[in-house]
Write a protein that holds these residues in place. Structure first.
Motif, PDB file in Angstrom:
ATOM      1  N   GLN A  81       6.015  -8.483   4.316  1.00 45.98           N
ATOM      2  CA  GLN A  81       6.137  -8.063   3.458  1.00 45.98           C
ATOM      3  C   GLN A  81       4.991  -6.939   2.593  1.00 45.98           C
ATOM      4  O   GLN A  81       5.558  -5.631   1.918  1.00 45.98           O
ATOM      5  CB  GLN A  81       5.574  -9.164   1.940  1.00 45.98           C
ATOM      6  N   LEU A  82       3.575  -6.747   2.636  1.00 46.44           N
ATOM      7  CA  LEU A  82       2.838  -5.962   2.284  1.00 46.44           C
ATOM      8  C   LEU A  82       3.872  -4.322   2.840  1.00 46.44           C
ATOM      9  O   LEU A  82       3.978  -3.580   2.715  1.00 46.44           O
ATOM     10  CB  LEU A  82       1.713  -6.535   2.544  1.00 46.44           C
ATOM     11  N   GLY A  83       3.580  -5.261   4.215  1.00 45.94           N
ATOM     12  CA  GLY A  83       4.065  -3.150   4.625  1.00 45.94           C
ATOM     13  C   GLY A  83       5.508  -3.130   4.987  1.00 45.94           C
ATOM     14  O   GLY A  83       5.341  -1.833   4.633  1.00 45.94           O
ATOM     15  N   GLU A  84       6.461  -4.149   4.515  1.00 48.26           N
ATOM     16  CA  GLU A  84       7.852  -3.370   4.075  1.00 48.26           C
ATOM     17  C   GLU A  84       7.764  -2.797   2.419  1.00 48.26           C
ATOM     18  O   GLU A  84       7.998  -2.044   2.571  1.00 48.26           O
ATOM     19  CB  GLU A  84       8.529  -4.742   4.096  1.00 48.26           C
ATOM     20  N   LEU A  85       6.676  -3.487   1.827  1.00 48.82           N
ATOM     21  CA  LEU A  85       6.656  -2.563   0.423  1.00 48.82           C
ATOM     22  C   LEU A  85       5.650  -1.569   0.704  1.00 48.82           C
ATOM     23  O   LEU A  85       6.094  -0.479   0.344  1.00 48.82           O
ATOM     24  CB  LEU A  85       5.769  -3.485  -0.066  1.00 48.82           C
ATOM     25  N   TYR A  86       4.826  -1.210   0.997  1.00 54.32           N
ATOM     26  CA  TYR A  86       4.394   0.102   1.119  1.00 54.32           C
ATOM     27  C   TYR A  86       4.922   1.336   2.344  1.00 54.32           C
ATOM     28  O   TYR A  86       4.801   2.443   1.686  1.00 54.32           O
ATOM     29  CB  TYR A  86       3.072  -0.433   1.995  1.00 54.32           C
ATOM     30  N   HIS A 203      -1.064  10.149   0.082  1.00 46.64           N
ATOM     31  CA  HIS A 203      -1.594   8.929  -0.958  1.00 46.64           C
ATOM     32  C   HIS A 203      -1.878   7.556  -0.747  1.00 46.64           C
ATOM     33  O   HIS A 203      -2.578   6.534  -0.180  1.00 46.64           O
ATOM     34  CB  HIS A 203      -1.914   9.303  -2.280  1.00 46.64           C
ATOM     35  N   VAL A 204      -0.313   7.229  -0.535  1.00 48.65           N
ATOM     36  CA  VAL A 204       0.089   6.098  -0.208  1.00 48.65           C
ATOM     37  C   VAL A 204      -0.545   5.007   0.674  1.00 48.65           C
ATOM     38  O   VAL A 204      -0.645   4.319   1.380  1.00 48.65           O
ATOM     39  CB  VAL A 204       1.721   6.109  -0.336  1.00 48.65           C
ATOM     40  N   SER A 205      -0.170   5.819   2.296  1.00 50.30           N
ATOM     41  CA  SER A 205      -0.672   5.847   3.484  1.00 50.30           C
ATOM     42  C   SER A 205      -2.601   5.498   2.928  1.00 50.30           C
ATOM     43  O   SER A 205      -2.075   4.523   3.578  1.00 50.30           O
ATOM     44  CB  SER A 205      -0.365   6.641   4.246  1.00 50.30           C
ATOM     45  N   ASN A 206      -3.142   6.256   2.621  1.00 53.39           N
ATOM     46  CA  ASN A 206      -4.121   6.185   2.772  1.00 53.39           C
ATOM     47  C   ASN A 206      -4.965   4.376   2.095  1.00 53.39           C
ATOM     48  O   ASN A 206      -5.878   3.551   2.485  1.00 53.39           O
ATOM     49  CB  ASN A 206      -4.778   6.739   2.625  1.00 53.39           C
ATOM     50  N   ALA A 207      -4.076   4.614   0.628  1.00 50.36           N
ATOM     51  CA  ALA A 207      -4.316   3.089   0.357  1.00 50.36           C
ATOM     52  C   ALA A 207      -3.850   2.005   1.393  1.00 50.36           C
ATOM     53  O   ALA A 207      -4.766   0.874   1.094  1.00 50.36           O
ATOM     54  CB  ALA A 207      -3.385   3.150  -1.005  1.00 50.36           C
ATOM     55  N   ALA A 209      -4.075   1.587   4.206  1.00 41.56           N
ATOM     56  CA  ALA A 209      -4.272   1.306   4.958  1.00 41.56           C
ATOM     57  C   ALA A 209      -6.315   0.508   4.571  1.00 41.56           C
ATOM     58  O   ALA A 209      -6.654  -0.562   5.369  1.00 41.56           O
ATOM     59  CB  ALA A 209      -5.446   2.992   5.236  1.00 41.56           C
ATOM     60  N   THR A 210      -6.261   1.096   3.065  1.00 43.94           N
ATOM     61  CA  THR A 210      -7.261   0.810   2.943  1.00 43.94           C
ATOM     62  C   THR A 210      -7.147  -1.216   2.642  1.00 43.94           C
ATOM     63  O   THR A 210      -8.455  -1.798   2.549  1.00 43.94           O
ATOM     64  CB  THR A 210      -7.835   1.024   1.593  1.00 43.94           C
ATOM     65  N   ARG A 211      -6.064  -1.464   1.958  1.00 42.64           N
ATOM     66  CA  ARG A 211      -5.903  -2.551   1.763  1.00 42.64           C
ATOM     67  C   ARG A 211      -6.003  -3.375   2.472  1.00 42.64           C
ATOM     68  O   ARG A 211      -5.963  -4.159   2.693  1.00 42.64           O
ATOM     69  CB  ARG A 211      -4.181  -2.550   1.195  1.00 42.64           C
ATOM     70  N   LEU A 214      -9.176  -4.289   3.958  1.00 43.27           N
ATOM     71  CA  LEU A 214     -10.000  -5.416   3.072  1.00 43.27           C
ATOM     72  C   LEU A 214      -9.194  -6.613   3.258  1.00 43.27           C
ATOM     73  O   LEU A 214     -10.362  -7.591   2.849  1.00 43.27           O
ATOM     74  CB  LEU A 214      -9.506  -4.829   0.946  1.00 43.27           C
ATOM     75  N   GLU A 215      -8.039  -6.894   3.730  1.00 44.71           N
ATOM     76  CA  GLU A 215      -7.807  -8.028   3.804  1.00 44.71           C
ATOM     77  C   GLU A 215      -7.754  -8.751   5.193  1.00 44.71           C
ATOM     78  O   GLU A 215      -8.066  -9.866   4.998  1.00 44.71           O
ATOM     79  CB  GLU A 215      -5.906  -7.692   3.639  1.00 44.71           C
ATOM     80  N   ALA A 216      -8.050  -7.894   5.765  1.00 41.26           N
ATOM     81  CA  ALA A 216      -9.067  -8.396   7.605  1.00 41.26           C
ATOM     82  C   ALA A 216     -10.175  -9.079   7.185  1.00 41.26           C
ATOM     83  O   ALA A 216     -10.987  -9.154   8.059  1.00 41.26           O
ATOM     84  CB  ALA A 216      -8.836  -7.713   8.739  1.00 41.26           C
ATOM     85  N   MET A 217     -11.201  -8.464   5.907  1.00 43.34           N
ATOM     86  CA  MET A 217     -12.477  -8.974   5.630  1.00 43.34           C
ATOM     87  C   MET A 217     -12.501  -9.925   5.365  1.00 43.34           C
ATOM     88  O   MET A 217     -13.359 -10.678   4.693  1.00 43.34           O
ATOM     89  CB  MET A 217     -13.128  -7.332   5.365  1.00 43.34           C
ATOM     90  N   SER A 218     -11.328 -10.328   4.395  1.00 47.78           N
ATOM     91  CA  SER A 218     -11.219 -11.812   3.575  1.00 47.78           C
ATOM     92  C   SER A 218     -11.229 -12.944   4.277  1.00 47.78           C
ATOM     93  O   SER A 218     -10.913 -13.063   5.679  1.00 47.78           O
ATOM     94  CB  SER A 218     -10.117 -11.374   2.548  1.00 47.78           C
TER      95      SER A 218
END
Length: 218
Positions: A81-86, A203-207, A209-211, A214-218
């Motif tokens: 869902q995260l990928g679809e949203l972005y 800008h959205v693509s970079n955001a 990638a950052t997210r 962060l999810e991978a590190m959590s």
């Protein structure tokens, strides 16, 4: 002389919806958090009826859900869902930037420029930069002068409230965001529609990638 009549008590059903949505958006209620009618009514100073109506509306929009015996909880987005949203967000934000480059009034451009300049002093303060980021995008959306696009973007903003972590909390992302906003505004100021769309998509693509990082590190 008769005393002025007092206004009848107001049942702010629409306000209850906005208050709960804003609380979710601010992170007061994280994904999975319980939403208890009595507690919400006490917090926001309204009766349970508008709270119940607001929760029903939020459930229809996929922002809250029933979770067995726990009752109503804030919904969450899975990886897909995260990928679809972005993916969709990159498209509509790009279109908003393109239309802003075409339609924005000089006064609207000035507001966007002011927001970028203000944000330079917020690098290192994720909460302040997050609020500035939201104002920036809303202003760009308004500058597109397309009511149907803005309706889509508002629905997307609600879904973004379900994200568990702020990408701007990532070290270095604050400075990158300011630079990316600056690139978008420069293109809008130049009336360069292609550059504005490309900058917004980047800008959205970079955001995103950052997210993901962060999810991978959590």
């Amino acid at each position: 002389m008769d005393e002025p009549r007092k206004a009848a008590p107001r049942e702010p059903g629409a306000d209850a919806y906005s208050l709960i949505l804003d609380a979710i958006d601010r992170g007061d209620y994280a994904p999975g958090a319980r939403l208890v009618e009595t507690e919400l009514a006490e917090r926001f100073g309204v009766s349970r009826t508008p709270i119940r109506e607001a929760l029903g509306r939020l459930e229809m929009q996929g922002l809250v859900a029933h979770d067995g015996r726990r009752g109503m909880v804030v919904a969450s987005l899975d990886h897909d869902q995260l990928g679809e949203l972005y993916e969709v967000r990159a498209t509509v934000e790009g279109l908003a930037a393109r239309l802003a480059a075409r339609h924005a009034a000089p006064e609207e451009m000035a507001i966007l420029r002011d927001l970028v300049e203000q944000s330079r002093g917020m690098i290192g303060d994720p909460a302040a930069l997050r609020d500035n980021n939201r104002r920036f995008h809303r202003q760009m959306h308004r500058a597109s002068h397309n009511r149907y696009l803005n309706a889509m973007l508002e629905g997307m903003r609600r879904s973004m409230a379900l994200l568990t972590r702020v990408s701007l909390s990532d070290p270095g992302r604050g400075a990158e965001t300011v630079a990316e906003h600056d690139a978008i505004v420069r293109a809008i100021e130049a009336r360069d529609e292609d550059a504005a769309e490309a900058a917004a998509r980047r800008h959205v693509s970079n955001a995103y990638a950052t997210r993901l990082r962060l999810e991978a590190m959590s």
